[in-house]
Design a protein around this motif. Sequence first.
Motif, short mmCIF file in Angstrom:
data_model
loop_
_atom_site.label_atom_id
_atom_site.label_comp_id
_atom_site.label_asym_id
_atom_site.label_seq_id
_atom_site.Cartn_x
_atom_site.Cartn_y
_atom_site.Cartn_z
N GLN A 32 35.32 43.55 50.55
CA GLN A 32 36.10 43.95 51.72
C GLN A 32 37.03 42.82 52.17
OE1 GLN A 32 33.57 45.17 54.99
NE2 GLN A 32 34.88 46.96 55.25
N GLN A 33 36.49 41.60 52.22
CA GLN A 33 37.29 40.44 52.61
C GLN A 33 38.47 40.25 51.65
OE1 GLN A 33 37.20 37.92 54.97
NE2 GLN A 33 35.84 39.31 56.07
N LEU A 34 38.17 40.28 50.36
CA LEU A 34 39.22 40.03 49.36
C LEU A 34 40.32 41.09 49.45
CD1 LEU A 34 37.18 38.88 46.23
CD2 LEU A 34 38.87 37.53 47.50
N CYS A 35 39.93 42.35 49.61
CA CYS A 35 40.93 43.41 49.71
C CYS A 35 41.76 43.24 50.98
CB CYS A 35 40.26 44.78 49.68
SG CYS A 35 39.67 45.22 48.04
N GLY A 36 41.09 42.94 52.08
CA GLY A 36 41.81 42.76 53.34
C GLY A 36 42.81 41.62 53.25
N LEU A 37 42.40 40.52 52.64
CA LEU A 37 43.25 39.33 52.59
C LEU A 37 44.39 39.48 51.58
CD1 LEU A 37 40.38 36.68 52.77
CD2 LEU A 37 42.19 36.99 54.49
N SER A 38 44.14 40.20 50.48
CA SER A 38 45.14 40.27 49.41
C SER A 38 46.00 41.52 49.48
CB SER A 38 44.43 40.26 48.04
OG SER A 38 43.68 41.45 47.88
N GLY A 39 45.54 42.55 50.21
CA GLY A 39 46.27 43.81 50.21
C GLY A 39 46.03 44.62 48.96
N MET A 40 45.09 44.19 48.10
CA MET A 40 44.71 45.01 46.95
C MET A 40 43.65 46.02 47.41
SD MET A 40 46.67 43.49 44.69
CE MET A 40 46.20 43.73 42.99
N ASP A 41 43.31 47.00 46.54
CA ASP A 41 42.46 48.10 46.99
C ASP A 41 41.04 48.08 46.45
OD1 ASP A 41 44.53 49.47 48.52
OD2 ASP A 41 45.47 49.81 46.58
N GLN A 42 40.85 47.57 45.23
CA GLN A 42 39.50 47.58 44.67
C GLN A 42 39.22 46.27 43.95
OE1 GLN A 42 39.03 51.71 42.74
NE2 GLN A 42 37.20 51.32 43.96
N VAL A 43 37.94 45.93 43.88
CA VAL A 43 37.52 44.66 43.29
C VAL A 43 36.39 44.91 42.31
CG1 VAL A 43 36.63 42.35 43.77
CG2 VAL A 43 37.94 43.53 45.51
N PHE A 44 36.43 44.18 41.20
CA PHE A 44 35.27 44.15 40.31
C PHE A 44 34.91 42.69 40.07
CE2 PHE A 44 32.38 44.85 37.03
CZ PHE A 44 31.98 46.18 37.13
N PHE A 45 33.65 42.34 40.27
CA PHE A 45 33.25 40.94 40.14
C PHE A 45 32.76 40.61 38.73
CE2 PHE A 45 32.59 41.68 44.74
CZ PHE A 45 33.53 40.78 45.18
N GLY A 46 32.91 39.34 38.36
CA GLY A 46 32.36 38.81 37.12
C GLY A 46 31.91 37.39 37.39
N SER A 47 31.63 36.65 36.32
CA SER A 47 31.14 35.28 36.50
C SER A 47 32.16 34.23 36.09
CB SER A 47 29.87 35.07 35.67
OG SER A 47 28.89 36.00 36.06
N THR A 48 33.05 34.54 35.15
CA THR A 48 34.01 33.55 34.66
C THR A 48 35.43 34.12 34.72
OG1 THR A 48 34.02 34.31 32.37
CG2 THR A 48 32.30 32.72 33.00
N SER A 204 33.91 35.34 39.55
CA SER A 204 35.32 35.68 39.33
C SER A 204 35.51 37.13 39.79
CB SER A 204 35.67 35.53 37.86
OG SER A 204 34.94 36.45 37.07
N ALA A 205 36.78 37.54 39.84
CA ALA A 205 37.05 38.90 40.32
C ALA A 205 38.33 39.45 39.71
CB ALA A 205 37.17 38.91 41.84
N VAL A 206 38.32 40.76 39.45
CA VAL A 206 39.54 41.50 39.11
C VAL A 206 39.85 42.34 40.33
CG1 VAL A 206 40.67 43.03 37.46
CG2 VAL A 206 38.49 41.94 36.86
N LEU A 207 41.07 42.24 40.84
CA LEU A 207 41.49 43.07 41.96
C LEU A 207 42.59 43.99 41.47
CD1 LEU A 207 40.45 40.25 43.21
CD2 LEU A 207 41.61 41.00 45.27
N ALA A 208 42.57 45.24 41.94
CA ALA A 208 43.59 46.18 41.48
C ALA A 208 44.09 47.02 42.63
CB ALA A 208 43.01 47.08 40.39
N TYR A 224 25.11 39.77 35.77
CA TYR A 224 25.33 38.92 36.95
C TYR A 224 26.56 39.34 37.76
CZ TYR A 224 21.86 36.14 34.60
OH TYR A 224 20.69 35.75 34.01
N ALA A 225 27.20 40.44 37.36
CA ALA A 225 28.42 40.87 38.06
C ALA A 225 28.12 41.16 39.52
CB ALA A 225 29.00 42.10 37.37
N GLY A 226 28.73 40.42 40.41
CA GLY A 226 28.57 40.66 41.84
C GLY A 226 27.18 40.33 42.36
N ASN A 227 26.51 39.35 41.73
CA ASN A 227 25.16 39.04 42.23
C ASN A 227 25.26 38.41 43.62
OD1 ASN A 227 24.53 35.93 42.03
ND2 ASN A 227 25.66 36.45 40.16
#
Length: 345
Positions: A32-48, A204-208, A224-227
């Motif tokens: 939610q924070q990342l989307c709010g700050l970046s103006g992107m809509d969805q996030v997928f987390f990773g580790s690297t 790490s994160a992919v935002l789209a 470990y995605a989004g742990n």
Amino acid sequence: MGCGGQALQAQSSLLLTPSPALYNLPALQLAQQLCGLSGMDQVFFGSTGAEANEGAIKLARKWGRLHRAGAHEIITFEYGFHGRNLATMAASGKPGWDQLFAPRMEGFAKARLNDLGSVKALLNERTVAIMLEPVQGEAGVRPATPAFLQALRALCDEQGLLLIFDEVQTGCGRLGTLFGFQHFGVRPDILTLGKGLGGGVPISAVLAQAHCSVFEHGDQGGTYAGNPLMCAVSLAVLAQLSQPEFLAQVRSLGQQLRRGLVMLSAQHGLGEVRGAGLLWALELGCDHAPDLVRACRERGLLLNAARPHCLRFMPRLNSTAEEIEQGLGILGAALASQPALGMAA
Ligand SMILES: *Cc1c(COP(=O)(O)O)cnc(C)c1O
């Protein structure tokens, strides 16, 4: 202990890594924070960073299958760096990497940074996206020009392509804005983050943007995605990074560093100083960067020779003005210890 360390301690007594099939509160809050700050809509987390970029590539390919009749080629750039798994090595333009671990994954044509003609020459019906670092980090801090990024944005809009920014290095305050794309005023369709996102822990994160957010359950994932442990740290880091005063301090330290480097360059007959925020390079004009790195390390300063002829400076974002001054002093002493330097320039 920094804010991240306290968050790590607190979260470590609550929950580390539940099944990645379930949502957890820190991950939802961070998304939610990342989307709010970046103006992107969805996030997928990773580790690297590599994992985030692999996710971006998969997302673009899937979008191409769904919306562009199977288009899958991604235009990438000479000297670019996107990571060390097989897809991101193919996306990278590091000299010599095309020979390693053959066969190389297909579908990553190479254009030249800041050369729109070289991008247009590669366009065809299989092209689905253009992917680049707004400032090429490993290449020796080579910035794209704002005009070039704006032209890529316009080209993508006109041709129906996705613009992917790899901000694993330039994101998270490094350029003096929270995201590098804000420094350039150009919004990508897909954005990847890593490194500074965790302030030292692996996340790490992919935002789209919504129009290309085509992953379905199971398309991407990982144990470990989004742990919650890493997401809790990242939340604390982001709370500090996103403070306007903090980013202003990064810019001010960056200008202090730039001024010092420009002075040393003039004193020692060296080359260009380029970068933004707290990401800078000093061009030496000769291949002595590894010697200088060693001379600095012996004096207590860690530097990196991004290329044999160029030094890269990435001090931690919460450095003090005294530390920047001290670093410049050590660099000055190291330069003075290498009298052959200026001669070759
Ligand atoms: C470091 C880096 C990566 C790779 O990140 P890892 O966490 O090492 O996998 C990808 N892209 C850029 C621009 C980087 O600087």
